[in-house]
Design an enzyme around this catalytic site. Structure first.
Site, PDB file in Angstrom:
ATOM      1  N   GLU A  30       0.733  -1.321   0.001  1.00 19.82           N
ATOM      2  CA  GLU A  30       0.004  -0.003   0.003  1.00 19.82           C
ATOM      3  C   GLU A  30       0.927   1.277  -0.092  1.00 19.82           C
ATOM      4  OE1 GLU A  30      -2.824   0.564   3.016  1.00 19.82           O
ATOM      5  OE2 GLU A  30      -1.603  -0.279   4.805  1.00 19.82           O
ATOM      6  N   LYS A  58      -7.806   7.142   4.505  1.00 20.15           N
ATOM      7  CA  LYS A  58      -7.698   6.357   5.832  1.00 20.15           C
ATOM      8  C   LYS A  58      -9.029   5.845   6.110  1.00 20.15           C
ATOM      9  CE  LYS A  58      -5.630   5.877   9.545  1.00 20.15           C
ATOM     10  NZ  LYS A  58      -4.436   5.008   9.480  1.00 20.15           N
ATOM     11  N   HIS A  80       2.131 -25.392  -2.486  1.00 17.76           N
ATOM     12  CA  HIS A  80       0.864 -25.761  -3.276  1.00 17.76           C
ATOM     13  C   HIS A  80       0.878 -24.698  -4.598  1.00 17.76           C
ATOM     14  CE1 HIS A  80       0.117 -28.824  -0.564  1.00 17.76           C
ATOM     15  NE2 HIS A  80       0.221 -28.017   0.451  1.00 17.76           N
TER      16      HIS A  80
END
Ligand code: AGP
Length: 623
Positions: free
Chosen positions: A503, A618, A519
């Protein structure tokens, strides 16, 4: 999202609005604008991009207004261009409106208003509001500004907060709250409104958060509050325990770095509030102040959250299941609302949101409340909120709240509020374990004593890691992909480390349970993809080390978040981010710190806007 601010009084409005918007920029920064009323006209100035663009424009203009509204935008409807920036106006350019939220039925309203001759100039949902108000003013027998706005908002569907001014009502600032936050500030002969308190605390600490379905008229003489039916309400402001220095960087380059460094204090504040030091035999060492009914015969817990709060919830699940033995499920709030699990009896629903304003979480909780209404007692809603903003919409909605005591967080990337949420879950899980007697009181005391050591361990980590993470950031600033691995209680820390990195640095990063890598994700690994492994002593330590070996065998550079003196780890990892050796159950609070620092320094090294990363806000107050 979006931040709105308003002022009416005797001072020059522009600087007050700009300073307020600065404190709200964390809510969105795609564009900004202000509208003021002076010399019988409504004047609107807007700019694309961050607030400094608006500030530069305003420096060229002399504005003598003492009333105004301002907005900082996180784009929902329409591109982040100047023509979509708020404030929006009616066709005659008398009425100006700023909105935080979404008007869901704006398409029908817009078509209807167009047919009535209103001219639209933006792609936004907000623009219908000034036109609708103008329409009611035109057609109503009364020329009451508030009444026209009240009628208009009764036609709006959605979740929104708005502020409105008009050149025809130069002494009135009207504000409305409908499921989006709005607080009124009371000064001496001047009044303020804002989406959040940091925007007004420099001027006053006497505040009144509006409730949903309320509309207020602010004039230089005072504040009147009404409901949407037009009935006058009596309300008193309260004093906010808040200092404006809380929203300053205090010498740190960014708010995020300051907030990372505040974490030892945050843990201490939560320890002091929720854990008792001297308890008599038979007394609980945990003091959350929650009523016994909330816990009685509890069979299941569902936790609803988004983003970083969802990661904290995963750790909460681990703690509750392992300590208190209650089956716990964690849901993305945005998914839960549209596909809830079947109703279960004696179930505690916990909403976790630092802001208390995340629309997805609030909507999921509201849905849960509604679907349990009128059901037999064992199915009735037992709701608990965990939030850093008890005065938020969540606080209004839910009777029982654990307040996470992190202080205001400005950096868009959550750091100290995450650690505070973990503290709330330690307290809750231990409280449940104590009441259900699933853990012996002595063991609970031992865990609490270990928790009391955590603040100084975080301090030590911060001290030792600042340079280390900065050096690593230098090496990894141009890396394109990162993998974060963790297991057990530290799997959510791998997710959180990856989220922090992506971010704020825009580097692709994935967090996986370490055992899951073989996997599929292992196919991604080569010398260009570093792997960060959280390997702390405990139930899965050897397993994580084996998984890390598998990555190393594929040429990945290995970074280990691991205790300092571990010989085996030191050999395997190319780089170490050492953390102290603490009880496994408490290790997430320490392990997350170097990952926050790593993300911070990589983003800072890349020259990015750490506190206001692109496309984010925010508090995400839209679905
Ligand atoms: C955290 O770094 C993010 N910015 C984001 O994922 C955030 O945690 C999420 O939007 C939830 O917010 P809340 O805790 O205020 O509900």
């Amino acid at each position: 999202m979006c931040g709105i601010v308003g002022y009416i009084g005797t001072q020059a409005a522009t600087e007050i609005l700009l300073a307020g918007l600065e404190k709200l920029e964390y809510r969105g920064y795609d564009s900004a604008g202000i509208a003021t009323v002076w010399e019988g006209e409504t004047h609107c100035v807007r700019a694309k991009g961050k607030l400094h663009n608006l500030r530069s424009k305003l420096e060229q203009i002399e504005i003598p207004a003492q009333i105004g509204i301002g907005h900082t935008r996180w784009a929902t409807h329409g591109k982040p261009e100047e023509y979509n920036a708020h404030p929006h106006m009616d066709t005659a350019k008398r009425i100006a409106v700023v909105q935080n939220g979404i008007v869901e039925n704006y398409r029908e309203l817009r078509e209807d208003l167009k047919q009535k001759g209103h001219v639209f100039v933006s792609e936004t949902d907000t623009e219908v509001i000034p036109h609708l108000i103008a329409e009611f003013l035109k057609n109503s027998s009364s020329s009451d500004f508030l009444d026209a706005i009240r009628q208009a908002v009764n036609h709006l569907e959605g979740a929104f907060a708005i502020a409105v001014i008009s050149a025809d009502y130069p002494d009135e600032l009207i504000v409305v709250r409908q499921q989006a936050p709005l607080v009124i500030g009371f000064g001496q002969g001047e009044f303020f409104c804002a989406s959040d308190t940091p925007a007004i605390v420099a001027h006053t600490r006497a505040v009144l958060p509006l409730e949903n379905g309320e509309i207020a008229r602010l004039t230089p003489l005072g504040v009147e509050i009404y409901n949407f039916a037009g009935d006058r309400l009596k309300k008193q402001p309260r004093l906010l325990n808040f200092s404006s220095t809380m929203v300053e960087k205090q010498g740190f380059k960014h708010f995020m770095l300051k907030e990372i460094h505040e974490q030892p204090g945050v843990v201490r504040a939560n320890l002091d509030a929720y854990f008792r030091s001297d308890v008599n035999p038979g007394e609980s060492p945990i003091n959350l102040g929650l009523p016994t009914e909330l816990y009685a015969d509890l069979e299941q817990i569902h936790i609803l959250a988004c983003g970083t709060s969802w990661h904290a919830a995963l750790i909460g699940k681990y703690l509750i299941e392992q300590l208190a033995g209650i089956s716990t499920q964690v849901h993305y709030a945005s998914e839960y609302r549209y596909a809830p699990p079947p109703l279960t009896a004696n179930t505690l629903i916990i909403g976790v949101t630092q802001s208390g304003e995340t629309a997805d979480t609030l909507a999921a909780l509201a849905m849960e409340k509604e679907r349990r209404q009128g059901k037999e007692p064992k199915y009735q809603a037992r709701l608990l909120g965990i939030t850093n903003r008890p005065e938020s919409s969540l606080g209004h909605m839910i009777p029982h709240i654990i307040s996470t005591l992190a202080g205001i967080e400005i950096g868009v990337a959550a750091t100290k509020t995450f650690i505070a949420q973990l503290m709330a879950f330690y307290a809750l899980a231990l409280d449940l374990a104590y009441r259900r007697q699933t853990v012996a009181p002595d063991k609970i005391t031992e865990i609490i004593n270990s928790l009391r050591q955590i603040p100084k361990e975080i301090e030590a980590t911060l001290e030792s890691q600042e340079k280390l993470t900065e050096q690593l950031a230098h090496e990894f600033a141009e890396t394109q992909d990162f993998i974060f691995l963790g297991r057990g209680i530290n799997f959510p820390i791998a997710l959180e480390g990856a989220l922090k990195l992506k971010e704020i640095s825009y580097i692709h990063a994935e967090g996986y349970p370490a055992g899951e890598m073989k996997h599929g994700p292992i196919a991604l690994l080569d010398a260009k993809v570093p792997v960060v492994a959280i390997a702390v002593p405990g139930t899965v330590y050897e397993k994580v080390i084996s998984n890390a070996q598998e990555a190393k065998a594929r040429d990945s550079r290995l970074i280990g978040v691991t205790p300092v003196n571990d010989g085996e780890a030191a050999e395997i990892f190319n780089d170490l981010l050492p953390v102290s050796h603490v009880e496994e159950l408490l290790s997430p609070i320490l392990a997350v710190v170097p990952l926050q620092l790593l993300a911070y320094h990589i983003a800072a090294r890349r020259g990015l806007d750490v506190d206001q990363p692109r496309n984010l806000a925010k508090s995400v107050t839209v679905e």
